[in-house]
Structure formats: structure tokens, C-alpha cells
Design a protein around this motif. Structure first.
Motif, PDB file in Angstrom:
ATOM      1  N   ASP A   1      -2.510   3.817 -65.770  1.00  0.00           N
ATOM      2  CA  ASP A   1      -2.904   2.442 -66.087  1.00  0.00           C
ATOM      3  C   ASP A   1      -3.868   1.879 -65.040  1.00  0.00           C
ATOM      4  O   ASP A   1      -4.762   1.090 -65.369  1.00  0.00           O
ATOM      5  N   SER A   2      -3.700   2.291 -63.808  1.00  0.00           N
ATOM      6  CA  SER A   2      -4.506   1.739 -62.722  1.00  0.00           C
ATOM      7  C   SER A   2      -5.979   2.131 -62.787  1.00  0.00           C
ATOM      8  O   SER A   2      -6.819   1.504 -62.131  1.00  0.00           O
ATOM      9  N   VAL A   3      -6.301   3.164 -63.575  1.00  0.00           N
ATOM     10  CA  VAL A   3      -7.694   3.621 -63.633  1.00  0.00           C
ATOM     11  C   VAL A   3      -8.293   3.519 -65.030  1.00  0.00           C
ATOM     12  O   VAL A   3      -9.484   3.810 -65.207  1.00  0.00           O
ATOM     13  N   LYS A   4      -7.507   3.132 -66.002  1.00  0.00           N
ATOM     14  CA  LYS A   4      -8.015   3.024 -67.384  1.00  0.00           C
ATOM     15  C   LYS A   4      -9.206   2.084 -67.449  1.00  0.00           C
ATOM     16  O   LYS A   4      -9.193   1.000 -66.869  1.00  0.00           O
ATOM     17  N   GLY A   5     -10.233   2.538 -68.157  1.00  0.00           N
ATOM     18  CA  GLY A   5     -11.434   1.733 -68.302  1.00  0.00           C
ATOM     19  C   GLY A   5     -12.421   1.896 -67.159  1.00  0.00           C
ATOM     20  O   GLY A   5     -13.563   1.430 -67.260  1.00  0.00           O
ATOM     21  N   ARG A   6     -12.010   2.536 -66.080  1.00  0.00           N
ATOM     22  CA  ARG A   6     -12.909   2.747 -64.927  1.00  0.00           C
ATOM     23  C   ARG A   6     -13.206   4.227 -64.694  1.00  0.00           C
ATOM     24  O   ARG A   6     -14.302   4.579 -64.274  1.00  0.00           O
ATOM     25  N   PHE A   7     -12.220   5.080 -64.943  1.00  0.00           N
ATOM     26  CA  PHE A   7     -12.368   6.512 -64.695  1.00  0.00           C
ATOM     27  C   PHE A   7     -12.468   7.253 -66.032  1.00  0.00           C
ATOM     28  O   PHE A   7     -11.826   6.863 -67.016  1.00  0.00           O
TER      29      PHE A   7
ATOM     30  N   ALA B   1     -16.829  -0.782 -52.325  1.00  0.00           N
ATOM     31  CA  ALA B   1     -16.188  -1.286 -53.542  1.00  0.00           C
ATOM     32  C   ALA B   1     -17.243  -1.595 -54.594  1.00  0.00           C
ATOM     33  O   ALA B   1     -18.292  -2.171 -54.282  1.00  0.00           O
ATOM     34  N   GLY B   2     -16.956  -1.168 -55.827  1.00  0.00           N
ATOM     35  CA  GLY B   2     -17.896  -1.361 -56.917  1.00  0.00           C
ATOM     36  C   GLY B   2     -18.798  -0.176 -57.184  1.00  0.00           C
ATOM     37  O   GLY B   2     -19.440  -0.111 -58.242  1.00  0.00           O
ATOM     38  N   ASP B   3     -18.869   0.746 -56.253  1.00  0.00           N
ATOM     39  CA  ASP B   3     -19.698   1.934 -56.413  1.00  0.00           C
ATOM     40  C   ASP B   3     -19.039   2.956 -57.336  1.00  0.00           C
ATOM     41  O   ASP B   3     -17.890   2.781 -57.765  1.00  0.00           O
ATOM     42  N   SER B   4     -19.779   4.030 -57.602  1.00  0.00           N
ATOM     43  CA  SER B   4     -19.295   5.120 -58.452  1.00  0.00           C
ATOM     44  C   SER B   4     -19.354   6.441 -57.705  1.00  0.00           C
ATOM     45  O   SER B   4     -20.158   6.618 -56.782  1.00  0.00           O
ATOM     46  N   LEU B   5     -18.493   7.345 -58.109  1.00  0.00           N
ATOM     47  CA  LEU B   5     -18.495   8.719 -57.617  1.00  0.00           C
ATOM     48  C   LEU B   5     -18.116   9.631 -58.769  1.00  0.00           C
ATOM     49  O   LEU B   5     -17.363   9.211 -59.663  1.00  0.00           O
ATOM     50  N   ARG B   6     -18.595  10.871 -58.707  1.00  0.00           N
ATOM     51  CA  ARG B   6     -18.144  11.875 -59.671  1.00  0.00           C
ATOM     52  C   ARG B   6     -17.569  13.048 -58.911  1.00  0.00           C
ATOM     53  O   ARG B   6     -18.265  13.689 -58.109  1.00  0.00           O
TER      54      ARG B   6
ATOM     55  N   LEU C   1     -14.314  14.142 -62.828  1.00  0.00           N
ATOM     56  CA  LEU C   1     -13.712  12.817 -62.859  1.00  0.00           C
ATOM     57  C   LEU C   1     -14.789  11.822 -62.461  1.00  0.00           C
ATOM     58  O   LEU C   1     -15.187  11.760 -61.293  1.00  0.00           O
ATOM     59  N   GLN C   2     -15.279  11.086 -63.448  1.00  0.00           N
ATOM     60  CA  GLN C   2     -16.259  10.030 -63.186  1.00  0.00           C
ATOM     61  C   GLN C   2     -15.508   8.765 -62.826  1.00  0.00           C
ATOM     62  O   GLN C   2     -14.685   8.281 -63.616  1.00  0.00           O
ATOM     63  N   MET C   3     -15.772   8.240 -61.654  1.00  0.00           N
ATOM     64  CA  MET C   3     -15.062   7.068 -61.160  1.00  0.00           C
ATOM     65  C   MET C   3     -16.045   5.924 -60.966  1.00  0.00           C
ATOM     66  O   MET C   3     -16.964   6.027 -60.147  1.00  0.00           O
ATOM     67  N   ASN C   4     -15.865   4.883 -61.744  1.00  0.00           N
ATOM     68  CA  ASN C   4     -16.725   3.708 -61.673  1.00  0.00           C
ATOM     69  C   ASN C   4     -15.935   2.505 -61.163  1.00  0.00           C
ATOM     70  O   ASN C   4     -14.701   2.506 -61.187  1.00  0.00           O
ATOM     71  N   SER C   5     -16.656   1.501 -60.725  1.00  0.00           N
ATOM     72  CA  SER C   5     -16.036   0.260 -60.241  1.00  0.00           C
ATOM     73  C   SER C   5     -14.908   0.548 -59.260  1.00  0.00           C
ATOM     74  O   SER C   5     -13.786   0.033 -59.391  1.00  0.00           O
ATOM     75  N   LEU C   6     -15.213   1.359 -58.298  1.00  0.00           N
ATOM     76  CA  LEU C   6     -14.184   1.776 -57.344  1.00  0.00           C
ATOM     77  C   LEU C   6     -13.667   0.600 -56.533  1.00  0.00           C
ATOM     78  O   LEU C   6     -14.410  -0.340 -56.204  1.00  0.00           O
ATOM     79  N   LYS C   7     -12.382   0.679 -56.216  1.00  0.00           N
ATOM     80  CA  LYS C   7     -11.692  -0.354 -55.452  1.00  0.00           C
ATOM     81  C   LYS C   7     -11.111   0.252 -54.180  1.00  0.00           C
ATOM     82  O   LYS C   7     -10.835   1.456 -54.139  1.00  0.00           O
ATOM     83  N   PRO C   8     -10.886  -0.555 -53.161  1.00  0.00           N
ATOM     84  CA  PRO C   8     -10.279  -0.011 -51.940  1.00  0.00           C
ATOM     85  C   PRO C   8      -8.957   0.714 -52.209  1.00  0.00           C
ATOM     86  O   PRO C   8      -8.649   1.711 -51.526  1.00  0.00           O
ATOM     87  N   GLU C   9      -8.210   0.255 -53.188  1.00  0.00           N
ATOM     88  CA  GLU C   9      -6.925   0.902 -53.491  1.00  0.00           C
ATOM     89  C   GLU C   9      -7.089   2.262 -54.159  1.00  0.00           C
ATOM     90  O   GLU C   9      -6.104   2.971 -54.368  1.00  0.00           O
ATOM     91  N   ASP C  10      -8.316   2.650 -54.486  1.00  0.00           N
ATOM     92  CA  ASP C  10      -8.573   3.994 -54.992  1.00  0.00           C
ATOM     93  C   ASP C  10      -8.715   5.010 -53.852  1.00  0.00           C
ATOM     94  O   ASP C  10      -8.830   6.213 -54.111  1.00  0.00           O
ATOM     95  N   THR C  11      -8.716   4.545 -52.620  1.00  0.00           N
ATOM     96  CA  THR C  11      -8.832   5.432 -51.469  1.00  0.00           C
ATOM     97  C   THR C  11      -7.666   6.409 -51.427  1.00  0.00           C
ATOM     98  O   THR C  11      -6.494   6.009 -51.453  1.00  0.00           O
ATOM     99  N   ALA C  12      -7.991   7.702 -51.408  1.00  0.00           N
ATOM    100  CA  ALA C  12      -6.957   8.747 -51.435  1.00  0.00           C
ATOM    101  C   ALA C  12      -7.639  10.108 -51.360  1.00  0.00           C
ATOM    102  O   ALA C  12      -8.858  10.218 -51.509  1.00  0.00           O
TER     103      ALA C  12
END
Length: 124
Positions: free
Chosen positions: A61-67, A13-18, A80-91
């Protein structure tokens, strides 16, 4: 037509992925590109979309400001740049292509071509 998604993995959690999605066999520059995701036991949901020119984007809405979604038409690739990842982003994340769609078109049924998916797992 082939859409090859890559870049998934296991992060904290909190990490980034692209994520990347390389397209072939289609005129990439006339396709609206989107990312969807599907968590275990749930439906496939919209994440982000970018117009064929790259001038328009829209996000769940769930990813605005982070992705951030972007595209390189010279490389036939969408990101897709994904920042501040959360456990609920698991998919499993899927890229999708639709011909000249409005960025308001965010339904699974709107997109003609799909990639195979890449798994993102976010641990707490």
C-alpha cells in the motif's frame, strides 16, 4: 543462481529511480519475481511482485501509484520504477525469486533466491 540488483543511489524527495535485477542460473521465465526493502533497524518488507508471465502484479500500500514493477523475460531482468520518492522509501532494496508463486505470496519466507541488495537513499 545469481540475482544482481543495481540502480540505487542518493536522490532528493520527489525524484525517480529505476532499479534493475539481472538473473542468471535459473529458468527466469518460470519464476515469480519480487522486490523487498529493509530500512535500518527494521524488518525486510514486501514492496512489489510480478508473476512469471508478467501478467499479474501486486504492491504494498505504501508504494501503490508511485512504483511500477516490470520484467523482460528475454533479458532475464526485473525492474522497479520508483517515482515521487519519499524519505521513508530509504532502504536497501532486494530482489527475490520464487518458482511459480502466486502474486499473493509476499512473505520473505516464500522466496527461494535473493539478490545482494542496492541502497536507495532519499533526502528531504
Amino acid at each position: 543462481v545469481q540475482l544482481q540488483a543495481s540502480g540505487g543511489g542518493l536522490v532528493q524527495a520527489g525524484d525517480s529511480l529505476r532499479l534493475s535485477c539481472a538473473a542468471s542460473g535459473l529458468a527466469f521465465g518460470v519464476y515469480t519475481m519480487a522486490w523487498f526493502r529493509q530500512a535500518p533497524g527494521k524488518e525486510r518488507d514486501f514492496v512489489a511482485v510480478i508473476s512469471w508471465s508478467g501478467g499479474g502484479t501486486s504492491y504494498a500500500d505504501s508504494v501503490k501509484g508511485r512504483f511500477t514493477i516490470s520484467r523482460d523475460n528475454a533479458k532475464n531482468t526485473v525492474y522497479l520504477q520508483m517515482n515521487s520518492l519519499k524519505p521513508e522509501d530509504t532502504a536497501v532494496y532486494y530482489c527475490a525469486a520464487g518458482t511459480r508463486l502466486s502474486t499473493a505470496r509476499v512473505g520473505v519466507q516464500d522466496y527461494h533466491f535473493w539478490g545482494q541488495g542496492t541502497l536507495v537513499t532519499v533526502s528531504s
